[in-house]
Enzyme design. Structure first.
Site, PDB file in Angstrom:
ATOM      1  N   ARG A   1      38.693  24.278  30.105  1.00  0.00           N
ATOM      2  CA  ARG A   1      38.518  24.296  31.550  1.00  0.00           C
ATOM      3  C   ARG A   1      39.203  25.539  32.109  1.00  0.00           C
ATOM      4  O   ARG A   1      40.346  25.467  32.558  1.00  0.00           O
ATOM      5  CB  ARG A   1      39.121  23.038  32.179  1.00  0.00           C
ATOM      6  CG  ARG A   1      38.533  21.743  31.639  1.00  0.00           C
ATOM      7  CD  ARG A   1      39.300  20.554  32.204  1.00  0.00           C
ATOM      8  NE  ARG A   1      38.820  19.294  31.654  1.00  0.00           N
ATOM      9  CZ  ARG A   1      39.362  18.106  31.939  1.00  0.00           C
ATOM     10  NH1 ARG A   1      40.398  18.050  32.764  1.00  0.00           N
ATOM     11  NH2 ARG A   1      38.880  17.006  31.408  1.00  0.00           N
TER      12      ARG A   1
ATOM     13  N   ASP B   1      40.407  28.362  34.584  1.00  0.00           N
ATOM     14  CA  ASP B   1      40.741  28.295  36.003  1.00  0.00           C
ATOM     15  C   ASP B   1      39.898  29.277  36.816  1.00  0.00           C
ATOM     16  O   ASP B   1      39.174  30.103  36.263  1.00  0.00           O
ATOM     17  CB  ASP B   1      42.224  28.597  36.214  1.00  0.00           C
ATOM     18  CG  ASP B   1      43.128  27.519  35.635  1.00  0.00           C
ATOM     19  OD1 ASP B   1      42.680  26.357  35.567  1.00  0.00           O
ATOM     20  OD2 ASP B   1      44.276  27.839  35.260  1.00  0.00           O
TER      21      ASP B   1
ATOM     22  N   ARG C   1      48.874  32.140  31.362  1.00  0.00           N
ATOM     23  CA  ARG C   1      49.320  32.952  32.499  1.00  0.00           C
ATOM     24  C   ARG C   1      50.832  32.821  32.723  1.00  0.00           C
ATOM     25  O   ARG C   1      51.499  33.788  33.096  1.00  0.00           O
ATOM     26  CB  ARG C   1      48.536  32.552  33.745  1.00  0.00           C
ATOM     27  CG  ARG C   1      47.062  32.922  33.654  1.00  0.00           C
ATOM     28  CD  ARG C   1      46.231  32.192  34.697  1.00  0.00           C
ATOM     29  NE  ARG C   1      46.689  32.513  36.036  1.00  0.00           N
ATOM     30  CZ  ARG C   1      46.298  31.843  37.121  1.00  0.00           C
ATOM     31  NH1 ARG C   1      45.464  30.812  36.994  1.00  0.00           N
ATOM     32  NH2 ARG C   1      46.736  32.193  38.310  1.00  0.00           N
TER      33      ARG C   1
END
Length: 267
Positions: free
Chosen positions: A57, A59, A203
């Site tokens: 998934r 972002d 991240r």
């Protein structure tokens, strides 16, 4: 797999996308997503509603050089290359289907993936043509120190400190098998491979690596952050527009065909 008494055929669809204008991969009430866009195109061509399940998934704003998703169809799709061609004709220019391959009925794009690899692109150089694809970080960085800290990530399993808060996952354990920085021209690339990733994990790791590069953190400090299991202790999350999913791997015995031998026609 059967749906009632009807046999269902399952397929893996290999694709890539520029995630800049999408609100992530997963379908949600508001905002355009990659999943919804592909489902709409596939349903239009097959003339029935078709749902797809992705390997992950990503972002908002995150890209994929290679994403895998699965879907079911009640008939065998004999000419998959033609379906690839038609999909590419219908999909917007920022999504491309590479190939569609037959898999066993129980194969699952998300749960059967054995590894995923991401790359994060970083540069100090201002480039108007790459500003939406690479993160510009003009401050001086000690990349040797950042490289030296990478093996520490392979020593741990619980990455709560790099996970987005209040997610619905059952465990924050991941097995990282690769983490390194390499230089490609003016761009520094952080590559990381694991069996699974948490929301925002890459991240947050890169943001923490920048603290090492600025001399504000060392290897032992990175260990303390991981062992604290506290997101507030780690660095900032870097922007998503420089993050790419680049590979997803599966056990060979899931495939009815050799995926590398599939002929795909790209429109």
């Amino acid at each position: 797999m059967t749906r009632g008494r009807e046999k269902v055929h399952r397929y893996f669809i290999y694709l890539s996308y520029n995630g800049l204008r999408y609100n992530g991969w997963q379908t949600q009430p508001r905002g355009e997503t990659v999943q919804r866009t592909i489902e709409t195109a596939l349903s239009t061509l097959l003339r029935e509603p078709v749902a797809i399940v992705g390997a992950g998934r990503t972002d908002a704003g995150v890209h994929a050089r290679l994403m895998v998703a699965h879907f079911d169809w009640r008939e065998e799709i004999a000419d998959r290359a033609y379906l690839v061609y038609k999909l590419n004709s219908l999909l917007p220019k920022d999504i491309a289907v590479e190939r569609i391959v037959g898999v066993k009925p129980e194969a699952h794009a998300r749960f059967d993936a054995t590894s995923r690899t991401y790359r994060y692109l970083l540069t100090a150089r201002k480039d108007p043509f790459l500003s939406d694809l690479v993160y510009r970080y003009p401050a001086p960085l000690d990349f040797e120190a950042m490289r030296a800290a990478c093996p520490i990530l392979l020593e741990y399993r619980d990455f709560t400190s790099f996970s987005k808060l209040h997610t619905d996952v059952k465990t924050n354990n991941c097995r990282i098998t690769r983490a390194d920085w390499t230089r490609e021209g003016d761009t520094w690339v952080f590559t990381i491979t694991a069996d699974r990733f948490l929301r925002n994990m890459v991240r947050a790791i890169v943001g923490t690596m920048l603290e090492i590069g600025r001399g504000r953190l060392d290897g032992e400090g990175l260990r303390r952050i991981i062992e604290a299991k506290d997101r507030c202790r780690a660095g900032m999350s870097v922007p998503g527009h420089a993050l790419y999913l680049v590979d997803v791997t599966y056990p060979a015995d899931l495939f009815l065909d050799n995926p590398l031998n599939e002929q795909a026609v790209c429109g």
